[in-house]
Motif scaffolding. Structure first.
Motif, PDB file in Angstrom:
ATOM      1  N   LEU A 417      -6.428   6.914   4.879  1.00 21.70           N
ATOM      2  CA  LEU A 417      -5.437   6.981   5.969  1.00 21.70           C
ATOM      3  C   LEU A 417      -4.796   8.353   6.059  1.00 21.70           C
ATOM      4  N   LEU A 418      -5.533   9.321   5.587  1.00 24.77           N
ATOM      5  CA  LEU A 418      -5.024  10.668   5.504  1.00 24.77           C
ATOM      6  C   LEU A 418      -4.501  11.201   6.835  1.00 24.77           C
ATOM      7  N   LEU A 419      -5.152  10.797   7.902  1.00 25.06           N
ATOM      8  CA  LEU A 419      -4.836  11.403   9.198  1.00 25.06           C
ATOM      9  C   LEU A 419      -3.840  10.581  10.017  1.00 25.06           C
ATOM     10  N   VAL A 420      -3.402   9.453   9.460  1.00 29.75           N
ATOM     11  CA  VAL A 420      -2.561   8.545  10.231  1.00 29.75           C
ATOM     12  C   VAL A 420      -1.171   9.126  10.440  1.00 29.75           C
ATOM     13  N   THR A 421      -0.688   9.014  11.692  1.00 29.97           N
ATOM     14  CA  THR A 421       0.652   9.520  11.975  1.00 29.97           C
ATOM     15  C   THR A 421       1.682   8.397  12.085  1.00 29.97           C
ATOM     16  N   HIS A 422       1.189   7.205  12.356  1.00 29.01           N
ATOM     17  CA  HIS A 422       2.088   6.080  12.578  1.00 29.01           C
ATOM     18  C   HIS A 422       1.538   4.852  11.845  1.00 29.01           C
ATOM     19  N   ILE A 423       2.300   4.316  10.921  1.00 27.29           N
ATOM     20  CA  ILE A 423       1.814   3.140  10.188  1.00 27.29           C
ATOM     21  C   ILE A 423       2.770   1.978  10.364  1.00 27.29           C
ATOM     22  N   ASN A 424       2.209   0.811  10.651  1.00 30.07           N
ATOM     23  CA  ASN A 424       3.036  -0.379  10.835  1.00 30.07           C
ATOM     24  C   ASN A 424       2.621  -1.446   9.825  1.00 30.07           C
ATOM     25  N   LEU A 425       3.503  -1.711   8.852  1.00 30.99           N
ATOM     26  CA  LEU A 425       3.198  -2.704   7.810  1.00 30.99           C
ATOM     27  C   LEU A 425       4.142  -3.894   7.920  1.00 30.99           C
ATOM     28  N   SER A 426       4.735  -4.108   9.053  1.00 30.67           N
ATOM     29  CA  SER A 426       5.788  -5.137   9.173  1.00 30.67           C
ATOM     30  C   SER A 426       5.270  -6.541   8.895  1.00 30.67           C
ATOM     31  N   SER A 427       6.181  -7.373   8.406  1.00 35.64           N
ATOM     32  CA  SER A 427       5.927  -8.802   8.204  1.00 35.64           C
ATOM     33  C   SER A 427       4.751  -9.072   7.279  1.00 35.64           C
ATOM     34  N   ASN A 428       4.755  -8.433   6.132  1.00 36.15           N
ATOM     35  CA  ASN A 428       3.802  -8.775   5.083  1.00 36.15           C
ATOM     36  C   ASN A 428       4.568  -9.152   3.823  1.00 36.15           C
ATOM     37  N   GLN A 429       3.868  -9.150   2.691  1.00 43.75           N
ATOM     38  CA  GLN A 429       4.554  -9.529   1.447  1.00 43.75           C
ATOM     39  C   GLN A 429       4.543  -8.387   0.451  1.00 43.75           C
ATOM     40  N   LEU A 430       4.630  -7.196   0.976  1.00 34.95           N
ATOM     41  CA  LEU A 430       4.589  -6.027   0.097  1.00 34.95           C
ATOM     42  C   LEU A 430       5.849  -5.936  -0.742  1.00 34.95           C
ATOM     43  N   GLN A 431       5.692  -5.501  -1.995  1.00 32.97           N
ATOM     44  CA  GLN A 431       6.854  -5.347  -2.859  1.00 32.97           C
ATOM     45  C   GLN A 431       7.165  -3.898  -3.128  1.00 32.97           C
ATOM     46  N   GLN A 432       6.192  -3.055  -2.867  1.00 29.31           N
ATOM     47  CA  GLN A 432       6.455  -1.642  -3.102  1.00 29.31           C
ATOM     48  C   GLN A 432       5.537  -0.792  -2.241  1.00 29.31           C
ATOM     49  N   LEU A 433       5.936   0.460  -2.121  1.00 27.98           N
ATOM     50  CA  LEU A 433       5.073   1.449  -1.499  1.00 27.98           C
ATOM     51  C   LEU A 433       4.633   2.345  -2.653  1.00 27.98           C
ATOM     52  N   PRO A 434       3.415   2.158  -3.105  1.00 27.95           N
ATOM     53  CA  PRO A 434       2.975   2.752  -4.373  1.00 27.95           C
ATOM     54  C   PRO A 434       2.840   4.259  -4.284  1.00 27.95           C
ATOM     55  N   PRO A 435       2.739   4.957  -5.397  1.00 25.94           N
ATOM     56  CA  PRO A 435       2.672   6.422  -5.418  1.00 25.94           C
ATOM     57  C   PRO A 435       1.572   6.968  -4.499  1.00 25.94           C
ATOM     58  N   GLN A 436       0.439   6.236  -4.400  1.00 26.85           N
ATOM     59  CA  GLN A 436      -0.648   6.742  -3.554  1.00 26.85           C
ATOM     60  C   GLN A 436      -0.224   6.857  -2.085  1.00 26.85           C
ATOM     61  N   PHE A 437       0.894   6.267  -1.756  1.00 26.89           N
ATOM     62  CA  PHE A 437       1.365   6.321  -0.381  1.00 26.89           C
ATOM     63  C   PHE A 437       1.620   7.776   0.035  1.00 26.89           C
ATOM     64  N   ALA A 438       1.858   8.617  -0.965  1.00 23.58           N
ATOM     65  CA  ALA A 438       2.100  10.033  -0.694  1.00 23.58           C
ATOM     66  C   ALA A 438       0.875  10.747  -0.145  1.00 23.58           C
TER      67      ALA A 438
END
Lengths: 522, 643
Positions: A417-438
């Motif tokens: 997702l290197l090139l993504v400018t807009h990300i929508n993760l709404s309404s899931n069961q995520l508990q964290q945004l992990p380090p790789q999110f960087a």
């Protein structure tokens, strides 16, 4: 009573046995002490050899004694060059030790040591010894290890070894060792001949199907099947150049690196960069034109290549027929988890988007029949959903990644997702945004409302990030928001419905922490 | 021992050395009862016996001869007032009938075949040769390599020498038997004379002379059974430590006869995996069925009372699997009810995997070993054994309707508290027989190869043959290879058994003709050739009622062998008799290890009356002898196959 045969009482027997044991122990301890004192005196004679033999034959797990014995043997060996020519006794002695404990580290190791020293080792005899041991216990991994050594040194032909695994699997197919051995032999047997390979693998499929149809709850066959179906490697590489304060280069595989200073300057109107991956022996070129702040180059990420690494080797027709037969098994065994999982994998290999609905249904069943691993299945399902969304995005050729309301429990493939400018993760069961999110260096807007996010570790050094929407999550302390301070362009932050919004003085502290934020919702 | 009188008092007198009687003897001796165990025959194990080839020929001869009319002696002199006598029958003409022998092997060695087209005449010279032969082997016995085996047999069968002595007549008896056969008015009678000319030249044929010459290496069972590895016999052998007296081999495969072919039945997991006849879906269905029937389910109960075959059909298993499950695993017939079919399927499955890939064991040296093992155990614990020694009558104490003594065949009166009889000894007028009496049809073949040749020559196979036509019985076949020490290398010993419909020949020869090559077979094919075969019917011990005979309350009957594949019937019978004799005692508790037995002095047992002392000493001597021999045998014997 009359006529009864007299029998020793248990007390009598016990007493006799106890005395026997005491006697044995006394002898053993005396011999051991003698051995140790000889060793400390540096004596390496025949008597010492006899003593170690006596001790080791009753207790073959005495490593020090094996060492001493090797010292003695090496000493004797220097005295007589023909020493090993006549020494069959050592092997016989070792066999008697193996009878005492067939899983003795010391004995097997010593046997390997002796075999390697013999001028004319009888490898056939060693192989038959291994066969005997494995027929008694086909999971004796000491023996497996030793056998591997024997096979390697003596150069047993691969097809002969394959026949050996045939035999072992025939007598008991619940044996990882045999299956695994097979998986190391097949590539040797067919190094680079596609047709023979295919033919041979068809008979492999038959063999392994026999196993999992006979007992679908046995894992070993399923694992081998997975191996058979997929041995591809990921080939997708991407180079992204971003001109920033100091221009740097972003690569896949979770690496971001700065370009050497002076690589990019404002004078030349075009920069050609070549990136080499030394591990994979590949390279990519990328050109950055004047007036542009970013540029990229990546392999086309179609479904053919992107996520087929799990099951990628075989032709579609083979996978299709395998899917048919596993489906057949699933009809008979609707609740077998191995079967369900294999179907999911096959479906993904064949047509991940087309089978999405079936895949989700199978995941639902899996979570029910194997509730102990439901979190694992959720994660796996998340992974597959993300893959599908990425594929859809690639087809649409957009830089927006939207995956809301899919029960995601984890994030993965962020490197895609290197090139993504807009990300929508709404309404899931995520508990964290992990380090790789960087990895998401181009990200401008992050939407993650209605999750269970507690931790923003990965939202770190994102140079273009402007908006972060985290409504209804579980961020509880100001410290959890600390990573955001490293995003210089952050303007809008929505924290409504988080515990942190209720803490006193939160607003002033946030202003202090994130001075760039102009639009704060609490 | 023979010349001396027996002690005149015992706790239990047992007549007949069949399996049930021997187990009772072992159980009683083990808990300290004084046991006298007799058999009028010259060999152990009655209708459970195993014979050498020559021994079997003698046995055939004995059963073909008319038994002499019994002399009824008057023993009323031994009677006390108020006593009554029951005379026992000492010939048992009813239990074996319809003996028929066929010999298809060439009489002589190969070279002479062409010159002797007709049934060869047995010349005086041959007889003499045979005599010489046997006496030679006999004298060599003590030294030759078969010593161990011989020691076993000699100890167990003191009459072995007697048997070999009779062998002189064998050749002539045999050719007579064949002649008799030829003259019978049956339709397709075999002509033994035709056999030699049809023999295949490709294989070195085994001649009849060779069978006789090497006859001692055969151990041919009269009954054909195998041991379920979790059956009551195996449990008892282990529990009582009697297993140490014998060795066992796994039955290596289960076969079935279907559409004219012999097929292997996949029954273990490894078999199913390796099977080439089953599709993967069938494999799954079979495995699933086998796993599911271990537990009783409501579905099973719903089929209660309906035929098992119907239940199988409704499981959507397909013809292949249905056949295997019905005939080879449950081993039942088409009309067996579901609950019974499931019970025997479960029994089969429970036995699977304890000792190997089939549920069965077979004793090395034949089934006749088993009763002898129990006799040996009884002897170790003081039981006294006499062969060719019988009882003439029971002495009854009329007021109590119990037997207080017996009179043996030497006229000695022996008092006792309990009597156990093989049912053949019971006079017809005292016996209540199930009507009509049932019989088992038996055939014993010596063949030249296996019905399903495989890589290993040493297979032991149980073969199920479903009825070959409507109204025919299902036949069970056990094929033994030389590894079981029951036949000579180059041959297989085949036992066929079924519930009698007609004579053994009528019931079994159609199966033999189809599965083997005999002169009657329509074509030769590649089937094994029959070298020699014997048909006979034996009374079915299942039909005999253990209770309700017109006998005193302390006299118990043991029936002969039944038609079932396992030994449960006899073991159950023995246990129930033992419990009636000694309700308080444990049945065959583990025997101590030989090294834990104290041999010197048994003097503590002087609590009995003074008058018994003399006999006591005698017994002591006997026991010591027995024990000595015992020790020798134990040293020679290999450890039991179990555990």
């Amino acid at each position: 009573q009359h006529g009864r045969v007299k029998i020793k009482t248990t007390a009598q027997q016990e007493e006799e046995k106890r005395k026997e044991r005491e006697k044995k122990l006394k002898i053993y301890v005396a011999a051991r002490d003698a051995c140790f004192s000889k060793r400390s005196e540096g004596v390496w004679d025949d008597e010492a050899l006899q003593l170690t033999q006596q001790l080791l034959s009753s207790n073959p797990d005495f490593a020090t004694l094996w060492n001493y014995r090797r010292e003695i043997l090496m000493h004797l060996e220097t005295w007589s060059p023909l020493f090993w020519l006549t020494n069959n006794a050592e092997l016989l002695f070792l066999e008697s030790c193996l009878k005492v404990n067939p899983k003795s580290y010391g004995s097997w190791h010593h046997r390997g040591w002796v075999s390697a020293r013999l001028p004319r080792p009888d490898w056939a005899r060693e192989l038959s010894l291994c066969d005997r041991c494995l027929s008694l216990d086909d999971r004796n991994f000491h023996c497996w290890d030793y056998r591997r050594m024997v096979v390697k040194i003596s150069g047993v032909p691969v097809d002969q070894e394959l026949a050996f695994t045939d035999r072992l699997i025939g007598s008991n197919f619940s044996n990882y060792s045999s299956w695994h051995y097979r998986s190391t032999l097949l590539p040797l047997l067919h190094p680079e001949s596609p047709d023979a390979k295919l033919y041979s693998f068809l008979s492999e499929y038959e063999l392994v199907q026999n196993a999992f149809f006979t007992d679908p709850n046995d894992q070993s066959a399923w694992f081998y099947y997975r191996w058979l179906l997929g041995r591809g490697t990921s080939v997708c590489n991407c180079v992204h150049v971003l001109k920033y304060f100091g221009p740097f280069l972003a690569l896949t595989a979770a690496q971001i690196c700065d370009l050497p200073p002076g690589t990019i300057n404002d004078i030349s109107n075009e920069h050609n960069l070549t990136v080499h991956w030394t591990e994979k022996h590949t390279h990519r070129d990328c050109a950055l034109y004047t007036g542009r702040t970013e540029s990229w180059c990546r392999d086309s990420a179609t479904d053919q290549e992107l996520f087929r690494s799990e099951l990628s080797v075989e032709k579609t027709s083979v996978l299709q027929s395998e899917l048919q037969s596993v489906n057949q098994l699933q009809e008979l065994e609707p609740l077998n988890k191995w079967c369900l999982l294999t179907i999911i994998l096959l479906m993904r290999a064949l047509d991940p988007l087309g089978y999405e609905k079936e895949t989700l249904a199978h995941f639902q069943t899996l979570k029910e029949v194997d509730s102990m691993r439901s979190a694992y299945y959720s994660d796996l399902c998340s992974k597959f959903m993300i893959e599908n969304t990425i594929l859809k995005m690639e087809y649409a050729e957009v830089r927006v990644f939207s995956i809301s309301d899919k029960n995601l429990t984890t994030l993965c493939h962020l490197d895609q997702l290197l090139l993504v400018t807009h990300i929508n993760l709404s309404s899931n069961q995520l508990q964290q945004l992990p380090p790789q999110f960087a990895m998401l260096q181009c990200l401008e807007v992050l939407e993650a409302d209605n999750n269970s996010i507690e931790n923003l570790e990965g939202v770190y050094h994102l140079p273009k990030l402007e908006e972060v929407l985290l409504k209804n999550n579980k961020i509880s302390t100001l410290a959890d928001l600390q990573p955001l301070a490293s995003c210089p362009k952050l303007k809008r932050l929505d924290l409504r419905g988080n515990p942190v919004a209720q803490t006193p003085n939160v607003e002033s502290e946030l202003v202090e922490l994130l001075p760039s934020v102009t639009d704060l919702l609490l | 021992m023979a010349a001396e009188d027996l002690p005149s008092e015992f706790d239990v007198v047992i007549l007949g050395t069949g399996l049930a009687e021997s187990v009772v003897a072992a159980a009683c001796s083990r808990v300290g009862q004084r046991v006298l165990h007799l058999d009028r025959r010259s060999y152990y194990a009655a209708n459970w016996a195993s014979f050498t080839f020559n021994g079997l020929l003698t046995w055939i001869q004995q059963h073909q001869e008319e038994s002499p009319p019994e002399e009824v002696q008057d023993w009323s002199g031994q009677l006390e007032e108020g006593d009554e006598l029951i005379y026992l029958s000492n010939s048992d003409p009813a239990s074996i009938r319809n003996l028929q022998v066929f010999c298809y092997a060439s009489e002589e060695d190969e070279e002479e075949e062409a010159d002797s087209p007709g049934p060869p005449d047995t010349t005086e010279e041959e007889e003499e040769e045979a005599v010489k032969e046997t006496s030679e082997t006999e004298s060599a016995d003590s030294k030759d390599e078969e010593r161990t085996h011989q020691v076993r047999r000699n100890f167990i069968t003191p009459a072995a020498h007697h048997l070999t002595a009779i062998n002189a007549h064998l050749l002539s008896v045999q050719s007579q038997a064949v002649h008799i056969e030829g003259e019978e008015p049956e339709a397709d009678q075999p002509r033994p004379s035709a056999a030699p000319s049809q023999s295949q030249p490709t294989r070195k044929k085994i001649s009849y002379a060779q069978l006789v010459k090497e006859g001692r290496r055969f151990n041919i069972d009269l009954v054909s059974k195998v041991m379920y590895s979790r059956g009551s016999l195996v449990d008892l052998l282990i529990k009582s430590n009697v297993s140490r007296y014998a060795e066992f081999k796994n039955v290596t495969r289960i076969l079935t006869y279907r559409h004219g072919n012999v097929e292997q039945v996949p029954c273990s997991r490894a078999d199913v995996f390796a099977s080439r006849q089953l599709s993967v879906v069938e494999k799954r269905k079979l495995m699933r069925f086998l796993t599911s029937c271990v537990e009783e389910t409501e579905e099973h109960q719903a089929y209660s009372g309906r035929p098992y075959v119907e239940f199988l059909r409704d499981q959507q298993l397909g013809d292949n699997l249905q056949h295997f499950l019905l005939h080879s695993i449950a081993m039942v017939t088409e009309d067996t009810p579901t609950e019974q079919g499931l019970a025997s399927t479960r029994h089969f499955l429970r036995c699977l995997g304890r000792y190997g890939n089939t549920p069965f064991l077979f004793p090395v040296y034949g089934l006749g070993e088993i009763p002898q093992c129990f006799c040996r155990m009884s002897a170790v614990f003081g039981g006294i054994y006499c062969l060719r020694h019988s009882l003439l009558c029971l002495l009854l104490d009329t007021p109590s309707n119990s037997c207080k003594a017996v009179i043996d065949s030497r006229g000695q009166r022996i008092s006792c508290s309990h009597v156990v009889l093989e049912d053949g000894y019971v006079p017809a007028n005292r016996k209540r027989v199930a009507l009509p009496p049932r019989f088992v049809s038996r055939a014993i073949l010596i063949t030249d190869s296996s019905v399903l040749p495989s890589e290993s020559e040493q297979q032991v196979s149980v073969v199920t043959v479903p009825p070959i036509a409507a109204g025919c019985p299902a036949v069970r076949m056990v094929e033994l290879s030389p590894s079981t020490m029951t036949c000579i290398p180059g041959t297989h010993l085949v036992h066929l058994t079924c519930q009698s419909v007609g004579s053994a020949y009528e019931d079994l020869s159609p199966v033999v003709t189809r599965m083997f090559h005999t002169p009657e077979s329509p074509d030769r094919g590649s089937r094994p050739s029959v070298l020699w075969c014997l048909y006979f019917n034996m009374a079915d011990g299942w039909g005999a009622e253990p209770d309700g005979h017109d006998l005193p309350s302390n006299v118990f009957l043991c029936s002969g062998p039944d038609a079932a594949l396992g030994h449960d019937h006899a073991i159950r019978q023995a246990e129930s008799i033992f419990q009636k004799i000694l309700p308080e005692e444990d049945f065959c508790p583990p025997a101590p290890n030989p090294e834990d037995i104290i041999y010197d002095g048994d003097n503590g047992s002087s609590s009995t009356a003074g008058g018994l002392e003399e006999r006591e000493e005698e017994r002591e001597e006997e026991r010591e002898e027995e024990c000595e021999e015992e020790k020798e045998v134990l040293e020679d014997a290999s450890p039991p196959a179990e555990e």
